[in-house]
Design a protein around this motif. Sequence first.
Motif, PDB file in Angstrom:
ATOM      1  N   ALA A  24       0.836  -1.205   0.000  1.00 55.22           N
ATOM      2  CA  ALA A  24       0.000   0.000   0.000  1.00 55.22           C
ATOM      3  C   ALA A  24       0.861   1.242   0.000  1.00 55.22           C
ATOM      4  O   ALA A  24       1.928   1.277   0.622  1.00 55.22           O
ATOM      5  CB  ALA A  24      -0.922   0.002   1.209  1.00 55.22           C
ATOM      6  N   SER A  25       0.396   2.259  -0.693  1.00 50.23           N
ATOM      7  CA  SER A  25       1.085   3.549  -0.682  1.00 50.23           C
ATOM      8  C   SER A  25       0.035   4.648  -0.719  1.00 50.23           C
ATOM      9  O   SER A  25      -1.134   4.414  -1.016  1.00 50.23           O
ATOM     10  CB  SER A  25       2.032   3.674  -1.879  1.00 50.23           C
ATOM     11  OG  SER A  25       1.320   3.584  -3.099  1.00 50.23           O
ATOM     12  N   GLY A  26       0.478   5.858  -0.405  1.00 51.84           N
ATOM     13  CA  GLY A  26      -0.447   6.981  -0.384  1.00 51.84           C
ATOM     14  C   GLY A  26      -0.827   7.350   1.031  1.00 51.84           C
ATOM     15  O   GLY A  26      -0.017   7.270   1.942  1.00 51.84           O
ATOM     16  N   ARG A  27      -2.049   7.713   1.214  1.00 44.79           N
ATOM     17  CA  ARG A  27      -2.513   8.180   2.511  1.00 44.79           C
ATOM     18  C   ARG A  27      -2.479   7.054   3.543  1.00 44.79           C
ATOM     19  O   ARG A  27      -3.022   5.985   3.311  1.00 44.79           O
ATOM     20  CB  ARG A  27      -3.941   8.693   2.382  1.00 44.79           C
ATOM     21  CG  ARG A  27      -4.529   9.211   3.680  1.00 44.79           C
ATOM     22  CD  ARG A  27      -5.999   9.560   3.485  1.00 44.79           C
ATOM     23  NE  ARG A  27      -6.600   9.986   4.736  1.00 44.79           N
ATOM     24  CZ  ARG A  27      -7.914  10.111   4.916  1.00 44.79           C
ATOM     25  NH1 ARG A  27      -8.734   9.851   3.932  1.00 44.79           N
ATOM     26  NH2 ARG A  27      -8.398  10.499   6.065  1.00 44.79           N
ATOM     27  N   THR A  28      -1.862   7.316   4.659  1.00 44.76           N
ATOM     28  CA  THR A  28      -1.828   6.319   5.720  1.00 44.76           C
ATOM     29  C   THR A  28      -3.080   6.463   6.563  1.00 44.76           C
ATOM     30  O   THR A  28      -3.515   7.555   6.887  1.00 44.76           O
ATOM     31  CB  THR A  28      -0.580   6.483   6.591  1.00 44.76           C
ATOM     32  OG1 THR A  28      -0.561   7.796   7.128  1.00 44.76           O
ATOM     33  CG2 THR A  28       0.671   6.238   5.777  1.00 44.76           C
ATOM     34  N   PHE A  29      -3.660   5.354   6.940  1.00 42.06           N
ATOM     35  CA  PHE A  29      -4.926   5.319   7.657  1.00 42.06           C
ATOM     36  C   PHE A  29      -5.066   3.912   8.225  1.00 42.06           C
ATOM     37  O   PHE A  29      -4.613   2.958   7.618  1.00 42.06           O
ATOM     38  CB  PHE A  29      -6.078   5.614   6.695  1.00 42.06           C
ATOM     39  CG  PHE A  29      -7.387   5.836   7.372  1.00 42.06           C
ATOM     40  CD1 PHE A  29      -7.706   7.082   7.892  1.00 42.06           C
ATOM     41  CD2 PHE A  29      -8.301   4.815   7.493  1.00 42.06           C
ATOM     42  CE1 PHE A  29      -8.919   7.294   8.520  1.00 42.06           C
ATOM     43  CE2 PHE A  29      -9.513   5.011   8.119  1.00 42.06           C
ATOM     44  CZ  PHE A  29      -9.817   6.261   8.625  1.00 42.06           C
ATOM     45  N   PRO A  30      -5.719   3.772   9.338  1.00 42.46           N
ATOM     46  CA  PRO A  30      -5.880   2.417   9.898  1.00 42.46           C
ATOM     47  C   PRO A  30      -6.925   1.587   9.158  1.00 42.46           C
ATOM     48  O   PRO A  30      -7.993   1.286   9.673  1.00 42.46           O
ATOM     49  CB  PRO A  30      -6.307   2.694  11.341  1.00 42.46           C
ATOM     50  CG  PRO A  30      -6.969   4.019  11.292  1.00 42.46           C
ATOM     51  CD  PRO A  30      -6.200   4.812  10.259  1.00 42.46           C
ATOM     52  N   TYR A  31      -6.605   1.218   7.915  1.00 42.51           N
ATOM     53  CA  TYR A  31      -7.520   0.427   7.130  1.00 42.51           C
ATOM     54  C   TYR A  31      -7.473  -1.047   7.505  1.00 42.51           C
ATOM     55  O   TYR A  31      -6.399  -1.600   7.740  1.00 42.51           O
ATOM     56  CB  TYR A  31      -7.161   0.519   5.644  1.00 42.51           C
ATOM     57  CG  TYR A  31      -7.369   1.874   5.027  1.00 42.51           C
ATOM     58  CD1 TYR A  31      -6.291   2.716   4.759  1.00 42.51           C
ATOM     59  CD2 TYR A  31      -8.639   2.308   4.696  1.00 42.51           C
ATOM     60  CE1 TYR A  31      -6.481   3.953   4.182  1.00 42.51           C
ATOM     61  CE2 TYR A  31      -8.840   3.550   4.116  1.00 42.51           C
ATOM     62  CZ  TYR A  31      -7.759   4.359   3.858  1.00 42.51           C
ATOM     63  OH  TYR A  31      -7.943   5.581   3.289  1.00 42.51           O
ATOM     64  N   ALA A  32      -8.620  -1.674   7.507  1.00 39.14           N
ATOM     65  CA  ALA A  32      -8.653  -3.133   7.497  1.00 39.14           C
ATOM     66  C   ALA A  32      -8.364  -3.561   6.064  1.00 39.14           C
ATOM     67  O   ALA A  32      -8.677  -2.842   5.111  1.00 39.14           O
ATOM     68  CB  ALA A  32     -10.016  -3.646   7.945  1.00 39.14           C
ATOM     69  N   MET A  33      -7.754  -4.716   5.907  1.00 40.84           N
ATOM     70  CA  MET A  33      -7.355  -5.188   4.586  1.00 40.84           C
ATOM     71  C   MET A  33      -7.949  -6.561   4.327  1.00 40.84           C
ATOM     72  O   MET A  33      -8.243  -7.325   5.264  1.00 40.84           O
ATOM     73  CB  MET A  33      -5.834  -5.270   4.504  1.00 40.84           C
ATOM     74  CG  MET A  33      -5.103  -3.978   4.774  1.00 40.84           C
ATOM     75  SD  MET A  33      -5.340  -2.753   3.493  1.00 40.84           S
ATOM     76  CE  MET A  33      -4.455  -3.518   2.138  1.00 40.84           C
ATOM     77  N   ALA A  34      -8.090  -6.877   3.055  1.00 41.38           N
ATOM     78  CA  ALA A  34      -8.672  -8.174   2.700  1.00 41.38           C
ATOM     79  C   ALA A  34      -8.125  -8.651   1.364  1.00 41.38           C
ATOM     80  O   ALA A  34      -7.583  -7.878   0.575  1.00 41.38           O
ATOM     81  CB  ALA A  34     -10.190  -8.056   2.630  1.00 41.38           C
ATOM     82  N   TRP A  35      -8.274  -9.939   1.160  1.00 46.79           N
ATOM     83  CA  TRP A  35      -8.019 -10.557  -0.133  1.00 46.79           C
ATOM     84  C   TRP A  35      -9.323 -11.153  -0.655  1.00 46.79           C
ATOM     85  O   TRP A  35      -9.957 -11.963   0.022  1.00 46.79           O
ATOM     86  CB  TRP A  35      -6.965 -11.663  -0.014  1.00 46.79           C
ATOM     87  CG  TRP A  35      -5.580 -11.158   0.196  1.00 46.79           C
ATOM     88  CD1 TRP A  35      -4.936 -10.998   1.397  1.00 46.79           C
ATOM     89  CD2 TRP A  35      -4.659 -10.754  -0.817  1.00 46.79           C
ATOM     90  NE1 TRP A  35      -3.664 -10.505   1.187  1.00 46.79           N
ATOM     91  CE2 TRP A  35      -3.466 -10.350  -0.166  1.00 46.79           C
ATOM     92  CE3 TRP A  35      -4.708 -10.682  -2.207  1.00 46.79           C
ATOM     93  CZ2 TRP A  35      -2.347  -9.891  -0.859  1.00 46.79           C
ATOM     94  CZ3 TRP A  35      -3.601 -10.234  -2.897  1.00 46.79           C
ATOM     95  CH2 TRP A  35      -2.443  -9.850  -2.227  1.00 46.79           C
ATOM     96  N   PHE A  36      -9.700 -10.720  -1.840  1.00 45.38           N
ATOM     97  CA  PHE A  36     -10.844 -11.277  -2.548  1.00 45.38           C
ATOM     98  C   PHE A  36     -10.323 -12.069  -3.740  1.00 45.38           C
ATOM     99  O   PHE A  36      -9.178 -11.913  -4.153  1.00 45.38           O
ATOM    100  CB  PHE A  36     -11.760 -10.158  -3.062  1.00 45.38           C
ATOM    101  CG  PHE A  36     -12.612  -9.522  -2.008  1.00 45.38           C
ATOM    102  CD1 PHE A  36     -12.087  -8.592  -1.121  1.00 45.38           C
ATOM    103  CD2 PHE A  36     -13.959  -9.844  -1.905  1.00 45.38           C
ATOM    104  CE1 PHE A  36     -12.879  -7.998  -0.148  1.00 45.38           C
ATOM    105  CE2 PHE A  36     -14.758  -9.249  -0.943  1.00 45.38           C
ATOM    106  CZ  PHE A  36     -14.219  -8.329  -0.068  1.00 45.38           C
ATOM    107  N   ARG A  37     -11.185 -12.870  -4.314  1.00 44.15           N
ATOM    108  CA  ARG A  37     -10.851 -13.549  -5.559  1.00 44.15           C
ATOM    109  C   ARG A  37     -12.076 -13.600  -6.460  1.00 44.15           C
ATOM    110  O   ARG A  37     -13.211 -13.529  -5.987  1.00 44.15           O
ATOM    111  CB  ARG A  37     -10.305 -14.955  -5.307  1.00 44.15           C
ATOM    112  CG  ARG A  37     -11.297 -15.944  -4.718  1.00 44.15           C
ATOM    113  CD  ARG A  37     -10.589 -17.248  -4.375  1.00 44.15           C
ATOM    114  NE  ARG A  37     -11.507 -18.236  -3.833  1.00 44.15           N
ATOM    115  CZ  ARG A  37     -11.124 -19.399  -3.329  1.00 44.15           C
ATOM    116  NH1 ARG A  37      -9.821 -19.726  -3.283  1.00 44.15           N
ATOM    117  NH2 ARG A  37     -12.011 -20.258  -2.847  1.00 44.15           N
ATOM    118  N   GLN A  38     -11.795 -13.728  -7.746  1.00 42.53           N
ATOM    119  CA  GLN A  38     -12.884 -13.719  -8.717  1.00 42.53           C
ATOM    120  C   GLN A  38     -12.520 -14.593  -9.911  1.00 42.53           C
ATOM    121  O   GLN A  38     -11.396 -14.540 -10.414  1.00 42.53           O
ATOM    122  CB  GLN A  38     -13.181 -12.287  -9.180  1.00 42.53           C
ATOM    123  CG  GLN A  38     -14.418 -12.150 -10.029  1.00 42.53           C
ATOM    124  CD  GLN A  38     -14.765 -10.701 -10.282  1.00 42.53           C
ATOM    125  OE1 GLN A  38     -13.910  -9.817 -10.264  1.00 42.53           O
ATOM    126  NE2 GLN A  38     -16.047 -10.443 -10.525  1.00 42.53           N
TER     127      GLN A  38
END
Length: 123
Positions: A24-38
């Motif tokens: 990740a790059s850019g604005r730092t923020f306490p984001y939750a993260m995930a992996w999706f698939r399709q």
Amino acid sequence: QVQLVESGGGLVQAGGSLKLTCRASGRTFPYAMAWFRQTPGKERELTSAISWSSDSTRYADSVKGRFTISRDNSKNTVSLQMNSLKPEDTAVYYCAATSAGSLATTPRAYNFWGQGTQVTVSA
């Protein structure tokens, strides 16, 4: 804005392992993260998610016990270790970030997406 870039996809035989990484790059923020698939013709589905502090994770039943999500906030990365891969794991895998407080399972809850990386598991 947050930019997400996935890496680590490829071709592997059934029973093998792969590790995906999202930077990740850019604005730092306490984001939750995930992996999706399709896969073609199907909706994007959650495989796993992790909170900002890593104290909470969520896995789809189909990957539980085989996939492990982790993150390193000092490096702005989130990884997905995939073991015992099956042909049905073949898909494009996407990294996603959300500002929502909970580990949402629906794609619409995620604000930012990577471009995706192909994972192909041969029988």
